[in-house]
Design an enzyme around this catalytic site. Structure first.
Site, PDB file in Angstrom:
ATOM      1  N   ILE A  64       0.840  -1.195   0.000  1.00  0.00           N
ATOM      2  CA  ILE A  64       0.000   0.000   0.000  1.00  0.00           C
ATOM      3  C   ILE A  64       0.876   1.246   0.000  1.00  0.00           C
ATOM      4  O   ILE A  64       1.880   1.310   0.717  1.00  0.00           O
ATOM      5  CB  ILE A  64      -0.884   0.031   1.274  1.00  0.00           C
ATOM      6  CG1 ILE A  64      -1.759  -1.214   1.346  1.00  0.00           C
ATOM      7  CG2 ILE A  64      -1.717   1.306   1.345  1.00  0.00           C
ATOM      8  CD1 ILE A  64      -2.379  -1.445   2.713  1.00  0.00           C
ATOM      9  N   CYS A  65       0.482   2.254  -0.792  1.00  0.00           N
ATOM     10  CA  CYS A  65       1.094   3.575  -0.715  1.00  0.00           C
ATOM     11  C   CYS A  65       0.002   4.615  -0.947  1.00  0.00           C
ATOM     12  O   CYS A  65      -1.170   4.339  -0.734  1.00  0.00           O
ATOM     13  CB  CYS A  65       2.269   3.724  -1.679  1.00  0.00           C
ATOM     14  SG  CYS A  65       1.812   3.773  -3.423  1.00  0.00           S
ATOM     15  N   HIS A  66       0.369   5.807  -1.405  1.00  0.00           N
ATOM     16  CA  HIS A  66      -0.616   6.869  -1.591  1.00  0.00           C
ATOM     17  C   HIS A  66      -1.518   6.601  -2.789  1.00  0.00           C
ATOM     18  O   HIS A  66      -2.740   6.588  -2.669  1.00  0.00           O
ATOM     19  CB  HIS A  66       0.101   8.215  -1.736  1.00  0.00           C
ATOM     20  CG  HIS A  66      -0.829   9.384  -1.749  1.00  0.00           C
ATOM     21  ND1 HIS A  66      -0.478  10.588  -2.304  1.00  0.00           N
ATOM     22  CD2 HIS A  66      -2.088   9.553  -1.282  1.00  0.00           C
ATOM     23  CE1 HIS A  66      -1.479  11.443  -2.166  1.00  0.00           C
ATOM     24  NE2 HIS A  66      -2.473  10.838  -1.551  1.00  0.00           N
ATOM     25  N   GLY A  68      -0.491   4.030  -5.370  1.00  0.00           N
ATOM     26  CA  GLY A  68      -0.248   2.698  -5.909  1.00  0.00           C
ATOM     27  C   GLY A  68       1.028   2.512  -6.690  1.00  0.00           C
ATOM     28  O   GLY A  68       1.355   1.386  -7.057  1.00  0.00           O
ATOM     29  N   VAL A  93      -4.053   4.384  -0.667  1.00  0.00           N
ATOM     30  CA  VAL A  93      -4.958   4.864   0.386  1.00  0.00           C
ATOM     31  C   VAL A  93      -5.908   5.929  -0.134  1.00  0.00           C
ATOM     32  O   VAL A  93      -6.988   6.114   0.421  1.00  0.00           O
ATOM     33  CB  VAL A  93      -4.209   5.385   1.642  1.00  0.00           C
ATOM     34  CG1 VAL A  93      -3.489   4.278   2.359  1.00  0.00           C
ATOM     35  CG2 VAL A  93      -3.294   6.525   1.319  1.00  0.00           C
TER      36      VAL A  93
END
Length: 107
Positions: A64-66, A68, A93
């Site tokens: 997971i990141c901001h 993708g 997210v």
């Protein structure tokens, strides 16, 4: 590499019959402090190579990141290093905040 949408991940996390994945959040500290998916473990992307031994390679891992992109790079790194159960959260997210939890702060 497998991809999962935010609604698909939410359904997985809500299903008591499915083994829960390791939610590997690869964002920086300030991002993780701003918002996160409950139960996530944070290892910033730049620390993954030195902390890879902390990640259980027998467990399903959802990166997971901001949005993708960073998590896709981490997922590819993990696959190159022998991890076979790796999935990337498409849209990160931000997608979670828009599609699953509108109360989550966006940045």
């Amino acid at each position: 590499m497998r991809q999962i949408t935010a609604p698909e991940l939410a359904a997985w996390l809500a299903d008591p019959a499915r083994e829960q994945p390791l939610l590997l959040d690869v964002r920086e500290d300030w991002e993780f402090e701003t918002c996160r998916i409950a139960g996530s473990t944070q290892i910033p992307m730049h620390l993954i190579p030195v902390r890879v031994s902390e990640i259980d390679d027998d467990r399903e891992v959802v990166c997971i990141c901001h949005h993708g992109a960073r998590s896709m790079n981490v997922a590819a790194f993990l696959e190159r290093n022998g991890f076979s159960n790796v999935t990337n959260l498409t849209g990160g997210v931000h997608a979670w905040a828009v599609q699953v939890d509108p109360s989550m702060p966006k940045y």
